[in-house]
Design a protein around this motif. Sequence first.
Motif, PDB file in Angstrom:
ATOM      1  N   ASN A 251      -5.168  15.297  -9.527  1.00 52.38           N
ATOM      2  CA  ASN A 251      -6.224  15.887  -8.695  1.00 52.38           C
ATOM      3  C   ASN A 251      -6.332  17.390  -8.943  1.00 52.38           C
ATOM      4  O   ASN A 251      -7.436  17.948  -9.048  1.00 52.38           O
ATOM      5  CB  ASN A 251      -5.939  15.630  -7.223  1.00 52.38           C
TER       6      ASN A 251
ATOM      7  N   ASP B  10      -9.498  19.858 -10.687  1.00 53.64           N
ATOM      8  CA  ASP B  10      -9.988  21.114 -10.110  1.00 53.64           C
ATOM      9  C   ASP B  10      -9.814  22.277 -11.082  1.00 53.64           C
ATOM     10  O   ASP B  10     -10.709  23.122 -11.230  1.00 53.64           O
ATOM     11  CB  ASP B  10      -9.238  21.388  -8.802  1.00 53.64           C
TER      12      ASP B  10
ATOM     13  N   ILE C 249      -9.419  12.314  -2.389  1.00 53.19           N
ATOM     14  CA  ILE C 249      -9.344  13.671  -2.942  1.00 53.19           C
ATOM     15  C   ILE C 249      -9.744  13.665  -4.414  1.00 53.19           C
ATOM     16  O   ILE C 249     -10.415  14.582  -4.899  1.00 53.19           O
ATOM     17  CB  ILE C 249      -7.926  14.246  -2.760  1.00 53.19           C
ATOM     18  N   THR C 250      -9.349  12.629  -5.140  1.00 48.83           N
ATOM     19  CA  THR C 250      -9.721  12.510  -6.556  1.00 48.83           C
ATOM     20  C   THR C 250     -11.232  12.474  -6.713  1.00 48.83           C
ATOM     21  O   THR C 250     -11.814  13.237  -7.503  1.00 48.83           O
ATOM     22  CB  THR C 250      -9.113  11.237  -7.163  1.00 48.83           C
TER      23      THR C 250
ATOM     24  N   SER D  97     -12.827  15.792  -5.731  1.00 43.85           N
ATOM     25  CA  SER D  97     -12.603  16.842  -6.732  1.00 43.85           C
ATOM     26  C   SER D  97     -13.575  16.694  -7.895  1.00 43.85           C
ATOM     27  O   SER D  97     -14.122  17.684  -8.392  1.00 43.85           O
ATOM     28  CB  SER D  97     -11.160  16.783  -7.244  1.00 43.85           C
TER      29      SER D  97
ATOM     30  N   THR E  24     -17.106  17.610  -6.755  1.00 46.74           N
ATOM     31  CA  THR E  24     -17.213  19.064  -6.653  1.00 46.74           C
ATOM     32  C   THR E  24     -17.281  19.696  -8.037  1.00 46.74           C
ATOM     33  O   THR E  24     -17.967  20.717  -8.228  1.00 46.74           O
ATOM     34  CB  THR E  24     -16.020  19.623  -5.867  1.00 46.74           C
TER      35      THR E  24
END
Length: 583
Positions: free
Chosen positions: A338, A342, A366-367, A370, A373
Amino acid sequence: MEAHAAHHLRQLRAHLLRRGHPFPPAPHPDPDRAHLSVLRAAAAPRLALAACACLRRAGLPPPGRRALPALLRAARCEGEASSVLGGAHGLAVRVGVQGDGFVGTALVGAYAACGCVGDARKVFDEMGARDVLAWGVMLDSYCQTWNYKEALLLFGEMKRSGVVPDQLILATVLSACRHTRHLRTGKAIHSYMLVSDILINAHLSSALINLYASCVNMDMAEKLYNGMPRKDLVSSTAMVFGYCKNGKVEIARSVFDEMPEKDVVCWSAMVSGYAQSNQPNEALNLFKYMQERAVRPDQVTVLSVISACANLGSLDKAIWIHSFTENNGFSKRLHICNALIDMFSKCGGLTLALNVFNTMPGKNVITWTSMITAFAMHGDGKSALGLFEQMKSEGVEPNEVTFLGLLYACCHSGLVDEGRSLFRCMVQEYKIEPKHEHYGCMVDLLGRAKLLQEAVELIESMRLGPNVAVWGSLLAACWMHGDLKLGAFAAKKVLELDPQHDGASVLLSKIYAKSGNWNDARKVMEVMKLQGVSKETGSSWMERNDTFDEFAAGGEKHSENDKILLELNGKLLIEDVRLCSRC
């Protein structure tokens, strides 16, 4: 293995015979003596458990209050507590020793060892008499499973019961205070130790230093640390951590350099301190030095170095740390992957970020967030929305950060209708209450599309009061599209919330000047000067010869040695510039 076990069991039989325990046993032997003999003679816990089972099958009565705790300890050492706990617990009830302090404490410890803290607490509550050892085992069980709040509540019960805590219990409770940042309780325990004349040994001193350093009370931490006749590894690491958290990285480094021995936790604390204090070059240099000293980093160290690479924005460094994770067995860990996504995103390596994402064996919210994003940061809103649909199809539920990334993607790709739809979806379908950040993204999205009135209506509909970021987004949109009247209104709202906001003051002055209102423009600048408000100095990074140099423009902090010529409004303006090299 079976042949070896059979051979060992024959040896155990001979051992029992030499000790006067016939095998098969006599009609009325002392069962605890026989079981204890087996447990002591066994070369491994697994064989001890097997031998005790053989004794039971041979007709020996079950183990009692002396042998049961030893049997449970053997099971814990072998990691098989869960397979024998139910039977041992039932056995204790049948032979009437479930209320015995030794048996109860052993059961509490065994349940906690296999993660059954709730069952451990039930046994603990049913114990008739609980000594300091039983309280200590239960407290330690909570701390080992990160139930620090429950540990503090249990400690309160212990005080009310009249049991006097020992040094081990006090150290355990101080650890719970540290993890929950409960400084008040920690101070009370410290005061109790002082008035009770409890010997504050090295272990307790380290626990106190850890507490104060974690709660950023460095004055008390320093006092305790300086009073230690011998600085141990734990207390020194706590000081490094505390100074880094308090922003005093140079002092942390001096403590670090003076330590005669260092473990990976200490190295990680120092690397993390540099990364978190925006000194990425120092973090990378220390990480390289750590490798030269043959200290194997742990996951915390690697995460800190990845963060440092992300802050630098260097794709070469990002590729290097990715290669390091692959060569050292970190590349399949979820948190590392992760962080790599980022990092590559912030370093301009969108394709590399996507490669990490696609090769991950498992993904969590979260993966997905990320990667969404990452697309958003690179202006690829369509890919971000497509990934969101794939995320939903795989049954992963988005959170508020996911929607923030999606709104950011829509904002930077001009996807107004999609942004409106996502905002409604977040509220109506997923029942997520929008935060200031979500409203700020929506105002920015609408403002960029020149839908200023809709942006104002959204701000007026907010259930929580708009903050500086929300009004600032509207202000930027008004300046972009030349709505000077609404822009002046938004700027005043920003300055009401933050009178020291340099950006709003400068834009308000420009709005007045562009409107021909020179007197008000001058007044704004005079207020800025009177309050000591100045525009924040801009800076940029440049990689050169494997180091990074920061170039900054303007401000008294720059030396006279380096000067650049800036062309501004057709005029040449000489400004002082300092070249800040951060090794």
